[in-house]
Design an enzyme around this catalytic site. Structure first.
Site, PDB file in Angstrom:
ATOM      1  N   ARG A  69      62.150   0.561  78.188  1.00  0.00           N
ATOM      2  CA  ARG A  69      63.275   1.069  78.963  1.00  0.00           C
ATOM      3  C   ARG A  69      63.081   0.951  80.473  1.00  0.00           C
ATOM      4  NH1 ARG A  69      64.276   0.035  74.948  1.00  0.00           N
ATOM      5  NH2 ARG A  69      65.098   1.188  73.196  1.00  0.00           N
ATOM      6  N   SER A 107      71.467   8.653  75.221  1.00  0.00           N
ATOM      7  CA  SER A 107      70.169   9.348  75.221  1.00  0.00           C
ATOM      8  C   SER A 107      69.832   9.786  76.638  1.00  0.00           C
ATOM      9  CB  SER A 107      69.069   8.427  74.686  1.00  0.00           C
ATOM     10  OG  SER A 107      69.312   8.094  73.335  1.00  0.00           O
ATOM     11  N   GLU A 150      66.496   9.314  81.168  1.00  0.00           N
ATOM     12  CA  GLU A 150      66.811   7.895  81.034  1.00  0.00           C
ATOM     13  C   GLU A 150      67.893   7.434  82.000  1.00  0.00           C
ATOM     14  OE1 GLU A 150      68.349   4.888  77.521  1.00  0.00           O
ATOM     15  OE2 GLU A 150      66.827   6.375  77.055  1.00  0.00           O
TER      16      GLU A 150
END
Length: 364
Positions: free
Chosen positions: A160, A239, A356
């Protein structure tokens, strides 16, 4: 005046000092260079699906990246290269590839946002990541003001993240992908257990591309992870926390039932001549383990639908990884709930949770 709440999926954020929406790629470059040259604050905005903007708004120029288009560059030996403009919605791109028998990103169906933003955090889901299909990006560099072609190998992809998220500033103008041509209508081998279970197959099996896409969309929808005006749980950033990656020794201190996955590459194969003893394998000194953020949140006592007293931000009723705006929530309320989750998980397990989405004028 348009607020950033109207342009982001979390539906929070005040006004921008100046909001621009260039219509063409050339106009996008020109507007971006002008903003950089002004010396004022600037921000690029694609689909707005992965950011939380402060209630005070943004005191600078916001440039919307809306350029669209998908072009096939070449096809050779069953591999197809595509150039995709940065403003092309990601899921529209995935739908295009499935309809045209191209495999490699079908498990990334339903992810909101724009194609240009996809490499920034190396989007991934259900066993696929964009890093495995990306060839290069067309990039406008902030420091030099020049257009560059940056290969995937130079983007520093990791879980990520990429160099684009770690400090390299500029504008992704387009991405170049290399995908497989499916001659039998089947997708890539299924590489994620939950997806395999939903499909009723075993890991490594191949199933029709369209079936993979439909199944992934259904899975994401069941978690509120597909934008849907009829689903209040989809008013989110998806998320909100990444799965923590910790050292193996620390992971051993967690409860035995805590889900964990090895996050280190397999040792490379070594050819040894007949009659010779193989050398001892190198000592693995940086073995890492990926944990389940959802499990940690739930076991820290935070349930689906949880909210702080008086707050309009809440944990999704479908998935503990998502923070949702239940109606009229402020960025401050979203951040407050995020900090509360971080505190509870750290207090219970000693694990630091990292957000995130991109936080603009907001801190956890």
């Amino acid at each position: 005046m348009t607020t950033l709440a109207e342009l982001t999926t979390m539906r929070v954020g005040g006004e921008a000092h100046l909001l621009l929406a260039p219509a063409t790629a050339d106009e996008l470059v020109e507007a971006t260079l002008d903003a950089w040259g002004s010396g004022e604050a600037w921000m690029l905005l694609g689909g707005g699906s992965n950011m939380v903007v402060a209630d005070e708004g943004f005191d600078g120029t916001v440039i919307r990246v809306l350029t669209r288009g998908i072009e096939q560059l070449s096809e050779e030996n069953g591999r197809v290269r595509l150039r995709v403009e940065a403003g092309e919605p990601w899921d529209a791109l995935v739908e295009y590839t499935v309809q045209n028998g191209l495999t490699g990103i079908e498990a990334l169906s339903g992810i909101p946002g724009s194609s240009g933003a996809a490499p920034v955090q190396n989007i991934g889901a259900y066993g696929q990541e964009i890093s495995t299909s990306l060839v290069a990006i067309d990039f406008l560099d902030y420091l030099s003001g020049e257009r560059q072609r940056i290969t995937a190998a130079d983007l520093g992809f990791d879980y990520r993240t990429s160099v684009l998220k770690q400090g390299k500033q500029g504008l992704v103008l387009a991405i170049e992908l290399e995908l497989g041509r499916s001659t039998d209508g089947l997708g890539a081998p299924v590489a994620y257990a939950q997806l395999a279970s939903s499909l009723g197959v075993t890991l490594g099996d191949r199933v029709p591309l369209a079936l993979v896409r439909d199944t992934v969309l259904a899975l994401r929808s069941s978690k509120g992870m597909v934008l849907d005006p009829a689903d209040p749980d989809s008013v989110s950033c998806g998320s909100f926390f990444t799965n923590p990656i910790v050292g193996e020794n620390f992971a051993r201190t967690l409860p035995e039932q805590a889900p964990r996955w090895a996050n280190a590459p397999e040792p490379s194969s070594v050819a040894v001549p007949l009659g010779e003893e193989p050398a001892a394998p190198p000592v693995q000194t940086d073995f890492r383990v990926k944990l389940s953020a959802a499990w940690l949140i739930e076991k820290a006592g935070i349930t689906r639908g949880f909210s702080l007293p008086g707050s309009r931000a809440a944990i999704s009723t479908k998935h503990t990884l998502a923070i949702v705006n239940t109606g009229g929530a402020t960025a401050a309320e979203v951040a407050e709930l995020g900090r509360y989750v971080q505190t509870r998980v750290f207090s219970e397990f000693g694990v630091r949770m990292h957000a995130e989405p991109v936080l603009v004028g907001v801190s956890l």
